[in-house]
Write a protein that holds these residues in place. Structure first.
Motif, PDB file in Angstrom:
ATOM      1  N   LEU A  15      39.464 121.908  42.778  1.00  0.00           N
ATOM      2  CA  LEU A  15      39.822 121.628  41.382  1.00  0.00           C
ATOM      3  C   LEU A  15      38.792 122.348  40.536  1.00  0.00           C
ATOM      4  O   LEU A  15      37.589 122.097  40.686  1.00  0.00           O
ATOM      5  CB  LEU A  15      39.734 120.129  41.104  1.00  0.00           C
ATOM      6  N   ASN A  16      39.248 123.230  39.683  1.00  0.00           N
ATOM      7  CA  ASN A  16      38.267 123.949  38.879  1.00  0.00           C
ATOM      8  C   ASN A  16      38.353 123.556  37.414  1.00  0.00           C
ATOM      9  O   ASN A  16      39.221 122.791  36.999  1.00  0.00           O
ATOM     10  CB  ASN A  16      38.432 125.468  39.058  1.00  0.00           C
ATOM     11  N   GLY A  17      37.393 124.055  36.639  1.00  0.00           N
ATOM     12  CA  GLY A  17      37.387 123.797  35.200  1.00  0.00           C
ATOM     13  C   GLY A  17      37.102 122.346  34.843  1.00  0.00           C
ATOM     14  O   GLY A  17      37.597 121.842  33.841  1.00  0.00           O
ATOM     15  N   VAL A  18      36.306 121.683  35.679  1.00  0.00           N
ATOM     16  CA  VAL A  18      35.987 120.279  35.401  1.00  0.00           C
ATOM     17  C   VAL A  18      34.689 120.210  34.588  1.00  0.00           C
ATOM     18  O   VAL A  18      33.655 120.704  35.043  1.00  0.00           O
ATOM     19  CB  VAL A  18      35.813 119.477  36.715  1.00  0.00           C
ATOM     20  N   PRO A  19      34.719 119.623  33.404  1.00  0.00           N
ATOM     21  CA  PRO A  19      33.492 119.497  32.623  1.00  0.00           C
ATOM     22  C   PRO A  19      32.482 118.617  33.372  1.00  0.00           C
ATOM     23  O   PRO A  19      32.885 117.711  34.121  1.00  0.00           O
ATOM     24  CB  PRO A  19      33.937 118.799  31.332  1.00  0.00           C
ATOM     25  N   PRO A  20      31.179 118.867  33.203  1.00  0.00           N
ATOM     26  CA  PRO A  20      30.163 118.052  33.883  1.00  0.00           C
ATOM     27  C   PRO A  20      30.370 116.569  33.595  1.00  0.00           C
ATOM     28  O   PRO A  20      30.738 116.207  32.477  1.00  0.00           O
ATOM     29  CB  PRO A  20      28.842 118.551  33.282  1.00  0.00           C
ATOM     30  N   GLY A  21      30.147 115.748  34.583  1.00  0.00           N
ATOM     31  CA  GLY A  21      30.308 114.305  34.393  1.00  0.00           C
ATOM     32  C   GLY A  21      30.569 113.626  35.723  1.00  0.00           C
ATOM     33  O   GLY A  21      30.628 114.270  36.772  1.00  0.00           O
ATOM     34  N   THR A  22      30.704 112.303  35.672  1.00  0.00           N
ATOM     35  CA  THR A  22      31.031 111.519  36.864  1.00  0.00           C
ATOM     36  C   THR A  22      32.439 110.985  36.714  1.00  0.00           C
ATOM     37  O   THR A  22      32.798 110.435  35.671  1.00  0.00           O
ATOM     38  CB  THR A  22      30.022 110.373  37.040  1.00  0.00           C
ATOM     39  N   TYR A  23      33.205 111.179  37.745  1.00  0.00           N
ATOM     40  CA  TYR A  23      34.630 110.860  37.667  1.00  0.00           C
ATOM     41  C   TYR A  23      35.077 110.068  38.890  1.00  0.00           C
ATOM     42  O   TYR A  23      34.456 110.111  39.946  1.00  0.00           O
ATOM     43  CB  TYR A  23      35.467 112.148  37.624  1.00  0.00           C
TER      44      TYR A  23
ATOM     45  N   LEU B 134      52.330 108.379  53.163  1.00  0.00           N
ATOM     46  CA  LEU B 134      52.375 107.387  54.238  1.00  0.00           C
ATOM     47  C   LEU B 134      51.046 106.663  54.404  1.00  0.00           C
ATOM     48  O   LEU B 134      51.000 105.508  54.811  1.00  0.00           O
ATOM     49  CB  LEU B 134      52.741 108.058  55.575  1.00  0.00           C
ATOM     50  N   LEU B 135      49.957 107.346  54.117  1.00  0.00           N
ATOM     51  CA  LEU B 135      48.634 106.776  54.386  1.00  0.00           C
ATOM     52  C   LEU B 135      48.083 105.987  53.212  1.00  0.00           C
ATOM     53  O   LEU B 135      47.138 105.225  53.353  1.00  0.00           O
ATOM     54  CB  LEU B 135      47.659 107.891  54.767  1.00  0.00           C
ATOM     55  N   GLY B 136      48.672 106.181  52.036  1.00  0.00           N
ATOM     56  CA  GLY B 136      48.267 105.385  50.898  1.00  0.00           C
ATOM     57  C   GLY B 136      47.274 106.087  49.988  1.00  0.00           C
ATOM     58  O   GLY B 136      47.143 107.303  50.002  1.00  0.00           O
ATOM     59  N   GLU B 137      46.587 105.267  49.212  1.00  0.00           N
ATOM     60  CA  GLU B 137      45.722 105.804  48.163  1.00  0.00           C
ATOM     61  C   GLU B 137      44.297 105.300  48.354  1.00  0.00           C
ATOM     62  O   GLU B 137      44.074 104.195  48.788  1.00  0.00           O
ATOM     63  CB  GLU B 137      46.248 105.347  46.796  1.00  0.00           C
ATOM     64  N   LYS B 138      43.350 106.165  48.048  1.00  0.00           N
ATOM     65  CA  LYS B 138      41.973 105.726  47.968  1.00  0.00           C
ATOM     66  C   LYS B 138      41.290 106.518  46.874  1.00  0.00           C
ATOM     67  O   LYS B 138      41.829 107.520  46.386  1.00  0.00           O
ATOM     68  CB  LYS B 138      41.260 105.883  49.310  1.00  0.00           C
ATOM     69  N   SER B 139      40.115 106.057  46.470  1.00  0.00           N
ATOM     70  CA  SER B 139      39.419 106.820  45.439  1.00  0.00           C
ATOM     71  C   SER B 139      37.927 106.826  45.725  1.00  0.00           C
ATOM     72  O   SER B 139      37.395 105.921  46.378  1.00  0.00           O
ATOM     73  CB  SER B 139      39.726 106.248  44.061  1.00  0.00           C
ATOM     74  N   VAL B 140      37.282 107.868  45.279  1.00  0.00           N
ATOM     75  CA  VAL B 140      35.844 108.018  45.452  1.00  0.00           C
ATOM     76  C   VAL B 140      35.264 108.497  44.123  1.00  0.00           C
ATOM     77  O   VAL B 140      35.992 108.979  43.253  1.00  0.00           O
ATOM     78  CB  VAL B 140      35.495 109.048  46.554  1.00  0.00           C
ATOM     79  N   GLN B 141      33.959 108.346  43.988  1.00  0.00           N
ATOM     80  CA  GLN B 141      33.308 108.862  42.791  1.00  0.00           C
ATOM     81  C   GLN B 141      32.773 110.254  43.060  1.00  0.00           C
ATOM     82  O   GLN B 141      32.286 110.538  44.153  1.00  0.00           O
ATOM     83  CB  GLN B 141      32.147 107.943  42.411  1.00  0.00           C
ATOM     84  N   VAL B 142      32.866 111.084  42.081  1.00  0.00           N
ATOM     85  CA  VAL B 142      32.347 112.434  42.240  1.00  0.00           C
ATOM     86  C   VAL B 142      31.609 112.823  40.959  1.00  0.00           C
ATOM     87  O   VAL B 142      32.054 112.504  39.859  1.00  0.00           O
ATOM     88  CB  VAL B 142      33.481 113.429  42.588  1.00  0.00           C
ATOM     89  N   THR B 143      30.458 113.463  41.147  1.00  0.00           N
ATOM     90  CA  THR B 143      29.688 113.930  39.993  1.00  0.00           C
ATOM     91  C   THR B 143      29.705 115.449  39.971  1.00  0.00           C
ATOM     92  O   THR B 143      29.456 116.096  40.989  1.00  0.00           O
ATOM     93  CB  THR B 143      28.239 113.403  40.057  1.00  0.00           C
ATOM     94  N   VAL B 144      30.052 115.977  38.820  1.00  0.00           N
ATOM     95  CA  VAL B 144      30.133 117.419  38.645  1.00  0.00           C
ATOM     96  C   VAL B 144      28.990 117.866  37.741  1.00  0.00           C
ATOM     97  O   VAL B 144      28.789 117.315  36.664  1.00  0.00           O
ATOM     98  CB  VAL B 144      31.496 117.815  38.027  1.00  0.00           C
TER      99      VAL B 144
ATOM    100  N   GLY C 122      27.991 124.433  36.227  1.00  0.00           N
ATOM    101  CA  GLY C 122      27.736 125.656  36.976  1.00  0.00           C
ATOM    102  C   GLY C 122      27.589 125.472  38.472  1.00  0.00           C
ATOM    103  O   GLY C 122      27.231 126.400  39.189  1.00  0.00           O
ATOM    104  N   GLU C 123      27.840 124.277  38.962  1.00  0.00           N
ATOM    105  CA  GLU C 123      27.700 124.044  40.402  1.00  0.00           C
ATOM    106  C   GLU C 123      28.994 123.532  41.007  1.00  0.00           C
ATOM    107  O   GLU C 123      29.818 122.933  40.334  1.00  0.00           O
ATOM    108  CB  GLU C 123      26.591 123.004  40.656  1.00  0.00           C
ATOM    109  N   GLU C 124      29.096 123.743  42.306  1.00  0.00           N
ATOM    110  CA  GLU C 124      30.264 123.259  43.019  1.00  0.00           C
ATOM    111  C   GLU C 124      29.923 121.906  43.645  1.00  0.00           C
ATOM    112  O   GLU C 124      28.873 121.760  44.258  1.00  0.00           O
ATOM    113  CB  GLU C 124      30.593 124.265  44.123  1.00  0.00           C
ATOM    114  N   SER C 125      30.772 120.932  43.456  1.00  0.00           N
ATOM    115  CA  SER C 125      30.576 119.647  44.130  1.00  0.00           C
ATOM    116  C   SER C 125      31.438 119.637  45.373  1.00  0.00           C
ATOM    117  O   SER C 125      32.622 119.947  45.308  1.00  0.00           O
ATOM    118  CB  SER C 125      30.996 118.490  43.224  1.00  0.00           C
ATOM    119  N   GLU C 126      30.829 119.266  46.496  1.00  0.00           N
ATOM    120  CA  GLU C 126      31.611 119.241  47.725  1.00  0.00           C
ATOM    121  C   GLU C 126      31.913 117.813  48.108  1.00  0.00           C
ATOM    122  O   GLU C 126      31.100 116.912  47.885  1.00  0.00           O
ATOM    123  CB  GLU C 126      30.827 119.933  48.840  1.00  0.00           C
TER     124      GLU C 126
END
Ligand SMILES: [Cu+2]
Length: 193
Positions: free
Chosen positions: A148-156, A164-174, A177-181
């Motif tokens: 996913l590109n063009g994400v403004p810095p922040g925590t999301y 079939l497997l359903g939904e889950k969510s995690v937190q990610v900090t962007v 100028g860096e790539e979050s893996e």
């Protein structure tokens, strides 16, 4: 097994495309999205044409990300009857016959929602319209990868959905100028689930 319109539909093998796992365990067609991104890229970056093709009795693509109120063009070049049967909760469900002479059919969905589409003629045909209000959506490739590109810095909150497997969510900090893996896995489901 193909038992309907054999001359057309049996030109290729049909597999259950609800869960496609690559040789290294990567899962294809997982929907990835970010919540509450302010600023950043506009929804127009998702494109201008949204097409669901019915090709040799299979939907292409299996997952179509489409903005709300955008026209979806549904193609039928198979030369046989298909029908478009949607299963929405917020959007009105439609059941439209698409005979062989009707090569194009238009559909617009107003509410953000994941809407399954099926063909009543060919029971194996299944796809999803992911109706969205912003551009931060993508789908994993056949190796289970996404970006996913063009994400403004922040925590999301990053949402991960598989039909079939359903939904889950995690937190990610962007960070600027860096790539979050990010790596994640679905737990193996037990038969009784
Ligand atoms: Cu069909």
């Amino acid at each position: 097994m193909v038992i309907k319109d054999v001359k057309v539909c049996a030109k290729i093998d049909h597999y259950d495309d609800r869960l496609v796992v690559g040789k290294d365990g990567g899962i294809k067609n997982v929907v990835i999205s970010l919540d509450s991104v302010s600023g950043g890229k506009s929804i127009d970056s998702l494109g201008t044409e949204f097409v669901l093709d019915q090709k040799i009795c299979a939907y292409k693509p299996h997952i179509l990300i489409v903005p709300v109120n955008q026209q979806i063009m549904i193609l039928n070049n198979d030369g046989i009857l298909h029908n478009i049967h949607t299963y929405g909760k917020l959007n009105r469900s439609v059941n439209l016959a698409q005979p062989r002479f009707k090569k194009k059919l238009k559909l617009t969905l107003e509410k953000p929602e994941k809407v399954q589409v099926r063909c009543d003629v060919h029971g194996w045909m299944s796809a999803w319209f992911i109706v969205v209000e912003h551009a931060y959506y993508t789908v994993t490739d056949s190796a289970g990868r996404f970006s996913l590109n063009g994400v403004p810095p922040g925590t999301y909150r990053l949402n991960i959905w598989q039909e079939l497997l359903g939904e889950k969510s995690v937190q990610v900090t962007v960070t600027a100028g860096e790539e979050s893996e990010l790596h994640f896995a679905f737990e193996e489901k037990k038969e009784s689930d």
